[in-house]
Design an enzyme around this catalytic site. Sequence first.
Site, short mmCIF file in Angstrom:
data_model
loop_
_atom_site.label_atom_id
_atom_site.label_comp_id
_atom_site.label_asym_id
_atom_site.label_seq_id
_atom_site.Cartn_x
_atom_site.Cartn_y
_atom_site.Cartn_z
N PHE A 7 0.93 -0.96 0.13
CA PHE A 7 -0.24 -0.25 0.07
C PHE A 7 1.06 1.13 0.22
O PHE A 7 0.94 2.06 -0.93
CB PHE A 7 -1.51 0.06 1.61
CG PHE A 7 -0.94 1.64 1.59
CD1 PHE A 7 -1.75 2.26 0.59
CD2 PHE A 7 -1.45 2.11 3.10
CE1 PHE A 7 -2.80 3.03 1.04
CE2 PHE A 7 -2.26 2.71 3.27
CZ PHE A 7 -2.68 3.68 2.61
N LYS A 42 11.23 -12.12 12.51
CA LYS A 42 11.99 -12.35 11.29
C LYS A 42 12.28 -11.47 10.25
O LYS A 42 13.02 -10.65 10.23
CB LYS A 42 11.86 -13.43 10.21
CG LYS A 42 12.52 -14.86 11.12
CD LYS A 42 12.53 -15.79 10.31
CE LYS A 42 12.85 -16.66 9.27
NZ LYS A 42 13.18 -17.64 9.06
N TYR A 74 4.55 -7.74 15.79
CA TYR A 74 4.61 -6.73 15.31
C TYR A 74 5.38 -5.41 16.31
O TYR A 74 6.96 -4.81 15.34
CB TYR A 74 3.33 -6.48 14.93
CG TYR A 74 3.41 -4.59 13.86
CD1 TYR A 74 3.79 -5.02 13.02
CD2 TYR A 74 2.76 -4.01 13.95
CE1 TYR A 74 3.96 -3.95 11.75
CE2 TYR A 74 2.76 -2.63 13.59
CZ TYR A 74 3.75 -2.81 11.95
OH TYR A 74 3.12 -1.39 11.38
P1 NAD Z 1 1.78 -3.81 3.25
O1 NAD Z 1 1.59 -4.40 3.91
O2 NAD Z 1 0.53 -2.81 2.41
O3 NAD Z 1 2.41 -3.55 2.57
C1 NAD Z 1 4.16 -4.31 2.95
C2 NAD Z 1 4.75 -4.84 2.21
O4 NAD Z 1 6.11 -5.59 2.37
C3 NAD Z 1 4.31 -6.07 1.02
O5 NAD Z 1 4.19 -5.62 -0.39
C4 NAD Z 1 4.51 -6.84 1.17
O6 NAD Z 1 4.42 -8.44 0.29
C5 NAD Z 1 6.26 -6.67 1.30
N1 NAD Z 1 6.80 -7.82 2.25
C6 NAD Z 1 6.75 -7.83 3.78
N2 NAD Z 1 7.83 -8.76 4.03
C7 NAD Z 1 8.23 -9.15 3.51
C8 NAD Z 1 9.84 -9.54 3.33
N3 NAD Z 1 9.88 -10.32 4.55
N4 NAD Z 1 10.39 -9.38 2.69
C9 NAD Z 1 10.23 -8.26 1.04
N5 NAD Z 1 8.86 -7.90 1.34
C10 NAD Z 1 8.11 -8.05 2.57
O7 NAD Z 1 1.40 -2.84 4.33
P2 NAD Z 1 1.77 -1.08 4.23
O8 NAD Z 1 0.32 -0.85 5.11
O9 NAD Z 1 1.71 -0.37 2.90
O10 NAD Z 1 2.81 -1.17 5.30
C11 NAD Z 1 3.89 -0.79 4.54
C12 NAD Z 1 5.22 -0.07 5.79
O11 NAD Z 1 5.02 0.82 6.72
C13 NAD Z 1 5.10 -1.35 6.69
O12 NAD Z 1 6.80 -1.42 6.96
C14 NAD Z 1 4.58 -0.97 7.99
O13 NAD Z 1 4.85 -1.93 8.84
C15 NAD Z 1 4.68 0.32 8.34
N6 NAD Z 1 3.56 1.04 8.35
C16 NAD Z 1 2.53 1.38 8.13
C17 NAD Z 1 0.94 1.88 8.92
C18 NAD Z 1 0.11 2.22 7.83
O14 NAD Z 1 -1.06 2.78 8.48
N7 NAD Z 1 -0.48 1.76 6.97
C19 NAD Z 1 1.32 2.35 10.02
C20 NAD Z 1 2.41 2.18 10.81
C21 NAD Z 1 3.44 1.52 9.82
#
Ligand code: NAD
Length: 310
Positions: free
Chosen positions: A11, A89, A143
Amino acid sequence: MKILVTGGAGFIGSHLCRHLLGRGHEILCVDNFFTGNKENIFDLMDDKRFELMRHDINFPLYVEVDRIYNLACPASPIHYQWDPVQTTKTSVHGSINMLGLAKRVKARILQASTSEVYGDPEVHPQPETYWGNTNTLGPRACYDEGKRCAETLFMDYYRQHNLDIKIVRIFNTYGPNMYVNDGRVVSNFIVQALRGEDLTVYGDGSQTRSFQYVDDLINGMTKMMDAKDFTGPVNLGNPDEFTIKELAEKVLELTGSKSKIVYKDLPRDDPKRRKPDISLAKEKLDWEPKVPLREGLLKTIDYFKSKDLS
Ligand code: NAD
Ligand code: UDP
């Protein structure tokens, strides 16, 4: 500049890749597609400056880049709790791999941390100086503690290896490109309202969150990456706070849906309230969010209307 975005098909990552390409950079998007989706970046594939690599960051990565945004990690509770060992991990081992890469190629690296490092906060709103109230044993720990450990690793690489690091703590963010089955509250409510299904409020809906539209986050993240002499951590979030019940009512109003609100069990360790103190981001980055909830929700509703929700 050549920029690596891990989790780039997710996202937030997909918005970041698009924004950085628009600024003339070359992008290497790395994703294992656990929650990411090729559809999110489909329109970028024809751009010669965009490269997509299927790769799990738990394995070492040998590439040459100038900057790294480390976003890889599932972010929705239902997804990060599905394989909790892999979640920890990815934050810990994955961060070590990305920090090792940054050290080898002398790249600046930014960690996408989270408001979850504050746990179920006893201080409100949450400033960066608050150490948090987390449960190491609960279902959210994979997490929360993974992200906390990642922050520790980033700070130790900074102190021990003089690495150029940045940490942003992201508060609840929403917008287009969220997965239909993402499971987080904004997408759940919109999809339920558009399908004419009941809106599932967990608990009595009095818990609060502060919702940030994704464009504001991308603006803050890139400002942080470009900032000089400031490692963070810095909160990036919208301080307008709403109860989950208020959010459900707003989604019903804006979609014009006839759906009803139903109440389900509150998940364990669900934080009761959350609101960022953004004084530091204002001072150091001259940043604050611009998009009010109503406007952001309308854009997100339009996005989900364009999707096949059957
Ligand atoms: P999301 O799940 O849409 O995106 C995460 C992406 O990481 C996905 O495309 C997934 O396939 C990829 N991924 C997961 N594990 C992986 C791995 N081992 N190797 C390679 N790719 C991997 O989530 P998001 O909302 O886009 O979040 C992105 C980042 O922002 C994350 O690190 C999340 O913790 C952080 N975050 C998001 C929010 C929010 O409200 N959206 C809030 C706090 C932190
Ligand atoms: N929530 C809800 N209904 C849903 C999904 C989530 O009431 O269908 C609640 C959840 O219990 C939490 C808040 O909405 O109190 C935000 O949940 P989300 O999973 O979006 O993110 P969190 O901030 O908890 O990580």
